[in-house]
Scaffold this active site. Sequence first.
Site, PDB file in Angstrom:
ATOM      1  CE  LYS A 112      -4.259  -2.189   1.684  1.00 24.30           C
ATOM      2  NZ  LYS A 112      -3.815  -3.683   1.519  1.00 24.30           N
TER       3      LYS A 112
HETATM    4  C1  LIG Z   1      -4.253  -4.565   0.900  1.00 28.35           C
HETATM    5  C2  LIG Z   1      -3.633  -5.800   0.603  1.00 28.35           C
HETATM    6  C3  LIG Z   1      -3.836  -6.809  -0.244  1.00 28.35           C
HETATM    7  C4  LIG Z   1      -5.142  -6.761  -1.278  1.00 28.35           C
HETATM    8  O1  LIG Z   1      -4.960  -5.513  -2.021  1.00 28.35           O
HETATM    9  P1  LIG Z   1      -6.384  -4.955  -2.988  1.00 28.35           P
HETATM   10  O2  LIG Z   1      -5.854  -3.911  -3.800  1.00 28.35           O
HETATM   11  O3  LIG Z   1      -7.061  -4.619  -1.897  1.00 28.35           O
HETATM   12  O4  LIG Z   1      -6.890  -6.231  -3.844  1.00 28.35           O
HETATM   13  C5  LIG Z   1      -3.297  -8.046  -0.498  1.00 28.35           C
HETATM   14  N1  LIG Z   1      -1.994  -8.081   0.490  1.00 28.35           N
HETATM   15  C6  LIG Z   1      -1.528  -7.242   1.360  1.00 28.35           C
HETATM   16  C7  LIG Z   1      -0.335  -7.340   2.132  1.00 28.35           C
HETATM   17  C8  LIG Z   1      -2.404  -5.866   1.535  1.00 28.35           C
HETATM   18  O5  LIG Z   1      -2.208  -5.052   2.179  1.00 28.35           O
END
Ligand SMILES: *Cc1c(COP(=O)(O)O)cnc(C)c1O
Length: 494
Positions: A112
């Site tokens: 993120k």
């Molecule tokens: C948020 C997240 C995801 C999922 O990603 P999306 O964009 O919500 O599909 C997968 N793995 C981790 C570690 C995350 O923080």
Amino acid sequence: MVTTFHSTRSTTDSLTSKQAIRQGLAADGGLFVSDQLGETKVRIDDLAGMAYQDIAARVLGALLPDFTDGELADCIGAAYGDQWADPAITPLRQVGDDWVLELFHGPTSAFKDVALQILPRFMARTTPEGAGDERVMILTATSGDTGKAALAGFADAPGTAITVFYPKGKVSQVQELQMTTQTGANVHVAAVDGNFDDAQSAVKAIFGDERLAGELAERAHTRLSSANSINVGRLVPQVVYYFAAYARLMEQGAVQAGDEVEFVVPTGNFGDVLAGYYAKELGLPVKHLVVASDRNNVLFDFLTTGTYNRQRPFYQTISPSMDILVSSNLERMLYYMSEGDARLIAMLMSDLKQWGAFEVPETLLAKIRRLFGCGWADEEQVREAIHDCWEKNGYVIDPHTACAWFVAQLMPREEGVPRVVLSTASPYKFPRTVCESLGLDASGTDFDCMDTLAKATGTEPPAALRGLETAAVRFDDEVAVDAMTDYVRRACQD
Ligand SMILES: *Cc1c(COP(=O)(O)O)cnc(C)c1O
């Protein structure tokens, strides 16, 4: 050419990307999309050797044309600098017969960061003329990763402040410390007495509270906004790393410009994998996008049957950031795949709200399935995948990446089509689960587990995570669910 944005559920709005980023969500509850997506293609023949930042300038320039080149260069320079532990930003590694795109070298060790390091810089450049010193207060309820990545991105970002609520006792020790030790003059963190859904519902209610909005605008000159993955400004930075992966594959001689590639993506809210779809629309040769889920496999069922049904048990798993029953960004994919049929999308979303389910026409499902594959892993399979990947390749993965790794290993391999698994978190964010999966001693604190993992695998924990054990805790606020509005009110007066 002017790129304009409107809701997935109606075509009446006509916003610039800056306006869409500032507003976050359309007034009718839809997500902002642009019908010009893909009209400008991104050049790929000369990607080999290009730095991440230069690829970002090219891709973001195509997606956000109302930002000047200078504005984008400033945002990119500040977001992808030495706060990243790897100069490649998102390095690509060969692991066995596959490739792994490591998205976790940012300040909070989760993918993120790629979006949340740049969103605040975008936001600071969206202040409309005449708005004077209006400030944006970002409000987030988090079950773990998003809260910290948003805090790290918005801390001391000009023109913004941020308040994060997390459910008391429901996040890991590392995750809680990551948030409560956050520095910055404009940040507020509170534990909520309740579970994530309570906190999330309360935050939604606060966003919908028009009286509060009026009061905050008048008294604090503040407007509330969200940093969650429905914001266009969070989605588009993720398109960049698909091109970066392709650049690195070209450098390795694994593809020549034009050769197709497959991506396997650990999925929750559908933001990450949707960015892959945007990349394809911009001209990247993507053969398949594989949606990998955990035990909350609502997307697997949808992609297999055409029926999306959120009425099902919710499982709290060892891959918490994928524990989601309503994948918000799916709405954008349905919009584009239905050739921009906003009426259909409005109807499907109304069905979802009213009945907890919707069903797409057969022809639409068939079209979606030509591009999107799917698979899922239960918790035992996730642990197995972590174990196997280490045994076979000497490479440690986290439980989210492990869902995708598991799904990838079951898929038939296509000769000549490289497969890239997206790795979304450092294994050191989930040291206990990883230690257990590798058969190591997982007693003691998360920090003991980090040390055990480091010793057994010869890898190193990210300094920011290991340092949490001795970092100063700044926030110990605990609020009841019905006191959250007041907490926000006070935070805005600060
Ligand atoms: C948020 C997240 C995801 C999922 O990603 P999306 O964009 O919500 O599909 C997968 N793995 C981790 C570690 C995350 O923080």
